[in-house]
Design a protein around this motif. Sequence first.
Motif, PDB file in Angstrom:
ATOM      1  N   TYR A   1       2.613 -14.010  27.358  1.00  0.00           N
ATOM      2  CA  TYR A   1       2.786 -14.645  26.051  1.00  0.00           C
ATOM      3  C   TYR A   1       2.812 -13.618  24.922  1.00  0.00           C
ATOM      4  N   VAL A   2       1.990 -12.575  25.046  1.00  0.00           N
ATOM      5  CA  VAL A   2       2.011 -11.521  24.034  1.00  0.00           C
ATOM      6  C   VAL A   2       3.374 -10.833  24.005  1.00  0.00           C
ATOM      7  N   HIS A   3       3.944 -10.589  25.177  1.00  0.00           N
ATOM      8  CA  HIS A   3       5.273  -9.977  25.242  1.00  0.00           C
ATOM      9  C   HIS A   3       6.316 -10.875  24.581  1.00  0.00           C
ATOM     10  N   ARG A   4       6.250 -12.164  24.856  1.00  0.00           N
ATOM     11  CA  ARG A   4       7.191 -13.095  24.222  1.00  0.00           C
ATOM     12  C   ARG A   4       6.979 -13.164  22.721  1.00  0.00           C
ATOM     13  N   PHE A   5       5.730 -13.089  22.292  1.00  0.00           N
ATOM     14  CA  PHE A   5       5.445 -13.142  20.859  1.00  0.00           C
ATOM     15  C   PHE A   5       5.973 -11.895  20.150  1.00  0.00           C
ATOM     16  N   ARG A   6       5.839 -10.742  20.793  1.00  0.00           N
ATOM     17  CA  ARG A   6       6.302  -9.508  20.165  1.00  0.00           C
ATOM     18  C   ARG A   6       7.817  -9.429  20.106  1.00  0.00           C
ATOM     19  N   HIS A   7       8.495 -10.047  21.049  1.00  0.00           N
ATOM     20  CA  HIS A   7       9.954  -9.970  21.111  1.00  0.00           C
ATOM     21  C   HIS A   7      10.604 -11.253  20.603  1.00  0.00           C
ATOM     22  N   ARG A   8       9.919 -11.968  19.745  1.00  0.00           N
ATOM     23  CA  ARG A   8      10.486 -13.187  19.177  1.00  0.00           C
ATOM     24  C   ARG A   8      11.554 -12.815  18.146  1.00  0.00           C
ATOM     25  N   THR A   9      12.431 -13.756  17.857  1.00  0.00           N
ATOM     26  CA  THR A   9      13.430 -13.548  16.815  1.00  0.00           C
ATOM     27  C   THR A   9      12.768 -13.661  15.452  1.00  0.00           C
ATOM     28  N   THR A  10      13.183 -12.806  14.529  1.00  0.00           N
ATOM     29  CA  THR A  10      12.557 -12.771  13.204  1.00  0.00           C
ATOM     30  C   THR A  10      13.556 -12.958  12.082  1.00  0.00           C
ATOM     31  N   GLY A  11      14.791 -13.266  12.388  1.00  0.00           N
ATOM     32  CA  GLY A  11      15.782 -13.449  11.334  1.00  0.00           C
ATOM     33  C   GLY A  11      15.530 -14.722  10.549  1.00  0.00           C
ATOM     34  N   PRO A  12      15.933 -14.742   9.260  1.00  0.00           N
ATOM     35  CA  PRO A  12      15.716 -15.951   8.461  1.00  0.00           C
ATOM     36  C   PRO A  12      16.519 -17.139   8.954  1.00  0.00           C
ATOM     37  N   GLY A  13      17.614 -16.876   9.648  1.00  0.00           N
ATOM     38  CA  GLY A  13      18.418 -17.989  10.151  1.00  0.00           C
ATOM     39  C   GLY A  13      17.974 -18.506  11.496  1.00  0.00           C
ATOM     40  N   ASP A  14      16.892 -17.918  12.066  1.00  0.00           N
ATOM     41  CA  ASP A  14      16.428 -18.311  13.393  1.00  0.00           C
ATOM     42  C   ASP A  14      15.089 -19.031  13.318  1.00  0.00           C
ATOM     43  N   ALA A  15      14.847 -19.732  12.249  1.00  0.00           N
ATOM     44  CA  ALA A  15      13.557 -20.404  12.075  1.00  0.00           C
ATOM     45  C   ALA A  15      13.319 -21.440  13.168  1.00  0.00           C
ATOM     46  N   HIS A  16      14.360 -22.168  13.539  1.00  0.00           N
ATOM     47  CA  HIS A  16      14.191 -23.187  14.574  1.00  0.00           C
ATOM     48  C   HIS A  16      13.839 -22.538  15.917  1.00  0.00           C
ATOM     49  N   ASP A  17      14.537 -21.451  16.272  1.00  0.00           N
ATOM     50  CA  ASP A  17      14.225 -20.775  17.532  1.00  0.00           C
ATOM     51  C   ASP A  17      12.821 -20.183  17.502  1.00  0.00           C
ATOM     52  N   ARG A  18      12.443 -19.617  16.364  1.00  0.00           N
ATOM     53  CA  ARG A  18      11.098 -19.068  16.257  1.00  0.00           C
ATOM     54  C   ARG A  18      10.053 -20.157  16.420  1.00  0.00           C
ATOM     55  N   ARG A  19      10.266 -21.279  15.764  1.00  0.00           N
ATOM     56  CA  ARG A  19       9.296 -22.374  15.872  1.00  0.00           C
ATOM     57  C   ARG A  19       9.212 -22.872  17.314  1.00  0.00           C
ATOM     58  N   THR A  20      10.339 -23.003  17.992  1.00  0.00           N
ATOM     59  CA  THR A  20      10.323 -23.476  19.376  1.00  0.00           C
ATOM     60  C   THR A  20       9.559 -22.513  20.278  1.00  0.00           C
ATOM     61  N   THR A  21       9.818 -21.213  20.100  1.00  0.00           N
ATOM     62  CA  THR A  21       9.112 -20.219  20.907  1.00  0.00           C
ATOM     63  C   THR A  21       7.616 -20.246  20.646  1.00  0.00           C
ATOM     64  N   LEU A  22       7.246 -20.300  19.384  1.00  0.00           N
ATOM     65  CA  LEU A  22       5.829 -20.307  19.036  1.00  0.00           C
ATOM     66  C   LEU A  22       5.132 -21.574  19.520  1.00  0.00           C
ATOM     67  N   GLU A  23       5.817 -22.697  19.465  1.00  0.00           N
ATOM     68  CA  GLU A  23       5.210 -23.938  19.963  1.00  0.00           C
ATOM     69  C   GLU A  23       4.998 -23.884  21.469  1.00  0.00           C
TER      70      GLU A  23
END
Length: 489
Positions: A263-285
Amino acid sequence: MSGAGTLSDGQNPLPFDPYASRETLRLTTVYATPWTYDPATVDQAAGRPADVLNLGRLARYYNTSDQQLPRVLRREVLDCPSLTWQRWRAGEPVSAQLWHFLVPSGQVIVTLTLDVPGTLVEAIPLLEDLYYASITCAGQPLEQLAADRIGCTPNGDGTVPGFLPERHQLVFRSVDTPDQAPDDDVIQRVIYRTDLPYRSEHSSIRYPTELNRRPTTVGALGPYVSLIAGHQDYIENCVLLSAVQAVGSAARLREIRAVAYTYVHRFRHRTTGPGDAHDRRTTLEDISEGLSQLEVELSYSVEVGGEIGMLVPALRVESFHQELFAAIGVTERAATIGQMLNRLGNAIAAELTSVESMEQRAADRRRVRTVVAVTFVTTVTGTLSLLFGFFGINARQVDDHRSMFDDHYTPIYALIATILLCALAIFAGMRLQERWEERRDRRRRHTWESTHRLLAREAGAVILDQPQPIPRSRRPESRTRPSRTTPHY
């Protein structure tokens, strides 16, 4: 109590269960496995420990809490002549039994128990073979045999997953007199599985108080081997169940750590672009949901397993259980991994807050665009409605023979313009008021003085005046300065 028992000293001697009396050594090795059952599907297959093991007067406590303690899946007697070893050459076991236990988390724990002749030092090579599972039964490795008995199928590459690194060995020996109790040198040789001398000040061996209370009882624990001598048979069985619980908890703790690092690896390699808010939220959830499951597993499969005194009221059992968990390191490691999960959860919560703020700003921008568009349309349509409504009324002020752009209609156009200007003035005034309030808020001082005055008003604190600086007294000179005109020689 089985047999005649042992009588205590005194005028009214109390009978106790007889101490274990056997001519051989009993070596039990507990192996953790990657095989897991759904506990709900094997409730009928797994028996209560007291139905198979002799637990003496503690049997009813183990049966009452069987859902929280290890249970027996199966037991098999092995053919001793078919067993072969890699290092041990001192003889042949008297008996051999293969056990499969099920811990509350659903993990399967394999246990091999051997009764062998010889002394403790002579059994050290056999302990080494047992620890590394360097044993075959009728030409079949022990790991393969245990997997076949439990119904474990091979992986995609054709191999059967073997034992996990977590394992613990128990050495049981009978002691009739204090002279037969093993000394410190023999104890360290058995626990460290090496026939070498040592320095006692550099040792991790633990001696539970309750297991060493009598002259003929010995209890010594190490991270990988424990020696129990001179105790009753039911205490030895309770020790076995505690070792099964400890090995299962250690294995599950390592798995929790491995998943947490994923999970730490996935958290560190998450998308951080402003247009990827939905993908970031899905990954974090997804990570947050997994962390919640790890938290529950850490609590109920690891941390709770280290406490047995609430289930089995026996001093010797509780003393061994707690010392074993401490010797293996489960207690400290569980606290460390719990902090890691907690901090990862805090980081995910902060990231979700950032994503929510980003989504809120995007929603505000959409709302502003919508309000501007609606306001523009409303203003235009309202103005046109007012204008065309005037020209559509049946009044003498409206002349059918005049153009709508004739100077005759200047007053109505001036009225419409005045209305628009008033609306613009109202908007500008409200905006100026808003900016003035923002500047006033920025000028407001948020210092410690405001805090102290708040406390003085609400809690009755006293604010003292600023103290006057204390004048610094001049130190008297120890000698008179020479005159500048006086020459020095």
